[in-house]
Enzyme design. Structure first.
Site, PDB file in Angstrom:
ATOM      1  N   PRO A 182       0.841  -1.209   0.000  1.00 51.21           N
ATOM      2  CA  PRO A 182       0.000   0.000   0.000  1.00 51.21           C
ATOM      3  C   PRO A 182       0.868   1.247   0.000  1.00 51.21           C
ATOM      4  O   PRO A 182       1.861   1.326   0.713  1.00 51.21           O
ATOM      5  CB  PRO A 182      -0.816  -0.115   1.285  1.00 51.21           C
ATOM      6  CG  PRO A 182      -0.137  -1.134   2.115  1.00 51.21           C
ATOM      7  CD  PRO A 182       0.692  -1.991   1.224  1.00 51.21           C
ATOM      8  N   GLU A 183       0.530   2.194  -0.826  1.00 46.18           N
ATOM      9  CA  GLU A 183       1.255   3.470  -0.844  1.00 46.18           C
ATOM     10  C   GLU A 183       0.457   4.486  -0.037  1.00 46.18           C
ATOM     11  O   GLU A 183      -0.603   4.195   0.507  1.00 46.18           O
ATOM     12  CB  GLU A 183       1.478   3.910  -2.290  1.00 46.18           C
ATOM     13  CG  GLU A 183       2.448   2.971  -3.016  1.00 46.18           C
ATOM     14  CD  GLU A 183       3.420   3.717  -3.933  1.00 46.18           C
ATOM     15  OE1 GLU A 183       3.707   4.900  -3.665  1.00 46.18           O
ATOM     16  OE2 GLU A 183       3.882   3.106  -4.904  1.00 46.18           O
TER      17      GLU A 183
END
Ligand SMILES: [Zn+2]
Length: 293
Positions: A2-3
């Site tokens: 996840p960014e």
């Protein structure tokens, strides 16, 4: 992985459900995730009320009314969900399916309007981790982090001061967490395309002799903010496993300009370039060799 926009989306989805909730019981189903839980993890949380859920870089920060902050990093596959409950529209969060053998942390919550809730953290690959701190300066994860890309502290002057004289390529310079916190591989490619900057260009070449930022660094600061804000608007984007509150797939479709688009036409108006893929420091970089220079 996840960014930042995905973590921002998780935060946004959790906030109305856990803000104001009292933690009645914490069950740890194993002693560690990527790292061991702090020895006093459950005792510090139990009895405390979660005042807010914040975010710094890719860390979720649950602020407790006893002065502690509970830090949570999702690693590659960490997710939060509530047992036996569906979200009301339009709450969204990160939920890669339910497999109870990966339910590592279970919290019994009492929420002032939602009543009893069971919040579950699951993490099949266990690259996530949790920690506690009272003062941000004492957290090894937060100390030394650069400015938040969506705050005013992140700007072209700040970047110019960091980049002056640097031979490192722009891609690596932007992934440096002291330059900007939480900007990951995908959004670096997107922001550099937005600002028409070649990812292999030496960072110092975008700083004027006076030490002031070039116009292109100004454009880059705007580009970073724009790509992150658009992704947050779209509700996060990068994980195939993303689900909306009702479990529907495909909720988080977000259109990237260059990322994962090798061989496709460059979307810059008037540009006839074709997106290329190269590998820098072991990570894929996507760019247009025509309009990025
Ligand atoms: Zn182009």
């Amino acid at each position: 992985m996840p960014e930042l926009p995905e973590v921002a989306t998780v935060r946004r989805g959790l906030e109305p459900w856990v803000g104001g909730a009292k933690i009645e019981k914490v069950t740890l189903n194993r002693p560690d995730l990527r790292f061991p839980f702090p020895p006093d993890f459950a005792p510090v949380l139990e009895g405390a009320t979660i005042e807010t859920v914040g975010r710094r870089a890719k860390y979720l920060l649950f602020r407790l009314d006893n002065g502690w902050t509970w830090l949570s990093h999702l690693g590659m596959t960490g997710s939060y969900r509530f047992a036996g409950r569906r979200f009301k529209e339009p709450s969204r969060y990160y939920e890669p399916g339910v497999d109870e053998k990966h339910d590592h942390v279970v919290l019994d919550l009492a929420h002032p309007s939602e009543g009893r809730l069971t919040l579950i953290y699951a993490d099949p690959r266990r690259f996530g981790f949790m920690d506690l701190f009272q003062d941000e300066a004492d957290s090894p994860y937060l100390a030394g982090l650069g400015p938040e890309p969506l705050s005013n502290a992140f700007n072209a002057d700040e970047m110019a001061a960091r980049f002056r004289g640097k031979q490192a390529p722009m891609k690596a310079a932007l992934l440096d967490q002291r330059v900007v916190a939480g900007l990951g591989n995908i959004y670096v490619s997107e922001a550099l395309h937005r600002a028409h900057i070649l990812p292999t260009r030496a960072a110092g070449t975008l700083v004027l002799k006076s030490g002031a930022p070039s116009k292109r660094l100004d454009l880059l600061a705007d580009g970073v903010r724009a790509v992150l804000n658009e992704a947050i608007e779209a509700g996060g984007s990068t994980l195939r496993d993303f689900r909306d509150a009702e479990g529907g797939a495909g909720y988080f479709q977000h259109h990237f300009a260059v990322y994962d688009r090798e061989g496709e036409a460059c979307p810059t108006p008037g540009c006839r370039g074709t997106i290329k893929r190269i590998v820098q420091s072991g990570r894929a970089t996507y760019y247009c060799p025509v309009c990025q220079h």
